[in-house]
Design a protein around this motif. Sequence first.
Motif, PDB file in Angstrom:
ATOM      1  N   SER A  48      24.537 -19.031  12.090  1.00 26.28           N
ATOM      2  CA  SER A  48      23.311 -19.218  12.769  1.00 26.28           C
ATOM      3  C   SER A  48      22.622 -20.363  12.951  1.00 26.28           C
ATOM      4  N   THR A  86      24.053 -21.401  16.326  1.00 24.06           N
ATOM      5  CA  THR A  86      23.652 -20.813  17.437  1.00 24.06           C
ATOM      6  C   THR A  86      22.284 -21.196  17.946  1.00 24.06           C
ATOM      7  N   VAL A  87      21.513 -21.099  17.030  1.00 16.76           N
ATOM      8  CA  VAL A  87      20.035 -21.387  17.226  1.00 16.76           C
ATOM      9  C   VAL A  87      19.786 -22.875  17.873  1.00 16.76           C
ATOM     10  N   GLU A 121      18.793 -14.317   7.955  1.00 20.56           N
ATOM     11  CA  GLU A 121      17.531 -13.647   6.994  1.00 20.56           C
ATOM     12  C   GLU A 121      17.972 -12.218   6.727  1.00 20.56           C
ATOM     13  N   HIS A 179      18.097 -10.390  17.742  1.00 16.16           N
ATOM     14  CA  HIS A 179      18.222 -11.447  18.607  1.00 16.16           C
ATOM     15  C   HIS A 179      19.112 -10.603  19.988  1.00 16.16           C
ATOM     16  N   ARG A 228      20.960 -12.230  23.420  1.00 15.70           N
ATOM     17  CA  ARG A 228      21.427 -13.630  24.230  1.00 15.70           C
ATOM     18  C   ARG A 228      22.086 -13.062  25.586  1.00 15.70           C
ATOM     19  N   ARG A 262      23.119 -14.389  29.638  1.00 16.76           N
ATOM     20  CA  ARG A 262      23.560 -15.322  30.774  1.00 16.76           C
ATOM     21  C   ARG A 262      22.776 -14.892  31.835  1.00 16.76           C
ATOM     22  N   THR A 284      22.379 -19.798  29.647  1.00 12.71           N
ATOM     23  CA  THR A 284      22.101 -19.029  28.394  1.00 12.71           C
ATOM     24  C   THR A 284      20.498 -18.698  28.369  1.00 12.71           C
ATOM     25  N   PRO A 333      24.074  -9.567  29.269  1.00 14.35           N
ATOM     26  CA  PRO A 333      24.107  -9.582  27.967  1.00 14.35           C
ATOM     27  C   PRO A 333      25.365 -10.293  27.503  1.00 14.35           C
ATOM     28  N   LEU A 334      25.485 -11.366  26.574  1.00 12.60           N
ATOM     29  CA  LEU A 334      26.599 -11.975  26.189  1.00 12.60           C
ATOM     30  C   LEU A 334      27.152 -10.864  24.864  1.00 12.60           C
ATOM     31  N   PRO A 335      28.318 -11.077  24.848  1.00 11.84           N
ATOM     32  CA  PRO A 335      29.000  -9.947  23.966  1.00 11.84           C
ATOM     33  C   PRO A 335      28.681 -10.242  22.500  1.00 11.84           C
ATOM     34  N   GLY A 336      27.649  -9.223  21.774  1.00 15.18           N
ATOM     35  CA  GLY A 336      27.289  -9.304  20.438  1.00 15.18           C
ATOM     36  C   GLY A 336      28.176  -9.419  19.518  1.00 15.18           C
ATOM     37  N   ASP A 337      27.892 -10.231  18.524  1.00 10.33           N
ATOM     38  CA  ASP A 337      29.003 -10.171  17.473  1.00 10.33           C
ATOM     39  C   ASP A 337      29.015  -9.062  16.757  1.00 10.33           C
ATOM     40  N   SER A 365      20.756  -7.169  17.964  1.00  4.81           N
ATOM     41  CA  SER A 365      21.591  -7.309  16.884  1.00  4.81           C
ATOM     42  C   SER A 365      20.811  -7.695  15.704  1.00  4.81           C
TER      43      SER A 365
END
Lengths: 70, 463
Positions: free
Chosen positions: B367, B370-371, B318, B325, B327, B329, B404, B338-342, B313
């Motif tokens: 952001s 999440t970081v 920025e 990125h 993310r 599991r 994660t 993959p974790l569900p992307g927003d 995504s």
Amino acid sequence: MKAELRGIKAEGWLCRNCREPLQPMPVNITYMGSSFQVELPRCPTCGYTFIPPDLAYGKMLEVEKLLEDK
Amino acid sequence: MTEPGPALSATESLCPVCLKVLPAEIRRRGEEIILSRVCPEHGPWAEVIWRGEPAFEKWRRPKAAAEGIKRQTSHDRGCPFDCGICPGHAQKSCAVLFEITGRCNLKCPVCFADVNEKKAETAFTPLPALLEQLRWIRRQAGAVVLQLSGGEPTLYPDLPSLVREAAALFPAVQLNTNGLRLAEKPALAHDLAEAGLSWVFLQFDGVSDRVFEIMRGRPLLEKKKDVVAACREAGLSVVLTPTVAAGINDGELGELVRLAISWAPTVRGVHIQPMTSSGRNHLAGAAHRLTLPETLSRLQEQTNGLVKPEQASPPGCEHERCSFHLRYRLTEGGVLAPLPGDKGCGCGPPDEAACSPAETERSLRRSIETVIRSWRQPAIPMAANAQTAPDAFDEFINKASRETFSITAMAFQDVWTVDLKRLQGCCVHVFVPPASLIPFCSFNLTSSDGRPLHRKPNDHARI
């Protein structure tokens, strides 16, 4: 693993549809392919489960944030 | 060679020779996207900024300019000459680099900070002066991720005291390090963990000494493994941070991801930085440039499809073309789920109006959160009450936080690729004493003959 959730009591709650008092019952929670069992107030007749705001905005939100994207 | 197509968008860039601001166009040329401009004195310039899939045209995450930005300069010569944060800047800070020393214990051929012998003799800034600067950063930039950088920050004599003060001021403190001191002195890792360091951003360019010899001038693989061991022992989390150059170490990305996964949860992710041509970089040049989609392709090829470009995504903080990125599991056997992307912010189609300033602010805050969640050491969940035994939710949160894993990349700009719209959307800022914040790529940008746009010879931790 302890099934009981701290501070969540079934006493005093009625199911709106069945008018039955809610009872603490085991509930399976599945998230991101993992399941775990907790005890939550539940209607013995229709199975309606009550998730108190503290849980929804506390640990459940924590789980969601942990696994959400940015 | 394929002729470039019509302009996809207009922006501004710089002449690589004289740094004059020039109108620029972004065009498709076959599989490539190029940034082209013409300097009346030094001629036409065209640089590849995107190559392959995901398609440039679909990689969108427009943002409205943030409101309430604290600015340190006024309009004078225009972007990019007016840095600190000037009236034309469109984004707040999410991370601030604090260069606490110019000294370094490596002499990397690819150093963008251009650390040199003279800087190696620079006196350390006394701790009280650094603390005063820390407080200025907190007042000016707010609750951001503070990156302790350099030079090599572990050479600072009383780093744990600085970390302790920083941890009290900022939600997270990151250490940008080559790790050599931590390998030599594991007790320092303990002291830093105790002081409240959030994670170690460990320069880690590949899985062979050949790569370290080219990029860092020394074989370092075993030392780097010692750093990870020291951090594991100290309870510090680590993000492996390779600088990647096409034809040098882009063939080791897949193996590096597998190595990182084998070290989870101490290693929380891999953060890839494609190499730029700034500072003292003797390996620079178009032949070594790796664009974001190419980075994704390499990951896909070298992980047997474990990493898929379509899962990536664009950033919510920025400029959309500055990073990606992914993310995950980690499941049994090192498999990445993959974790569900927003789905972005829900604002209209990309060609329509960008998000609202309020959404820009929400995305920036999310952001940062999440970081921090992605990279810090998994710990007792925030919701847990230490007075009682953990319940099933607590145990799930704890387990999930250990599982994660992130793969991220940030494409820094140099004088060849610089797009002033991207620069104006930057949220990674460098603190420059006495009182300014300068977008990272602007601060480190140098002309084709090495002349810096902003960085001065002693810009590390001046008093």
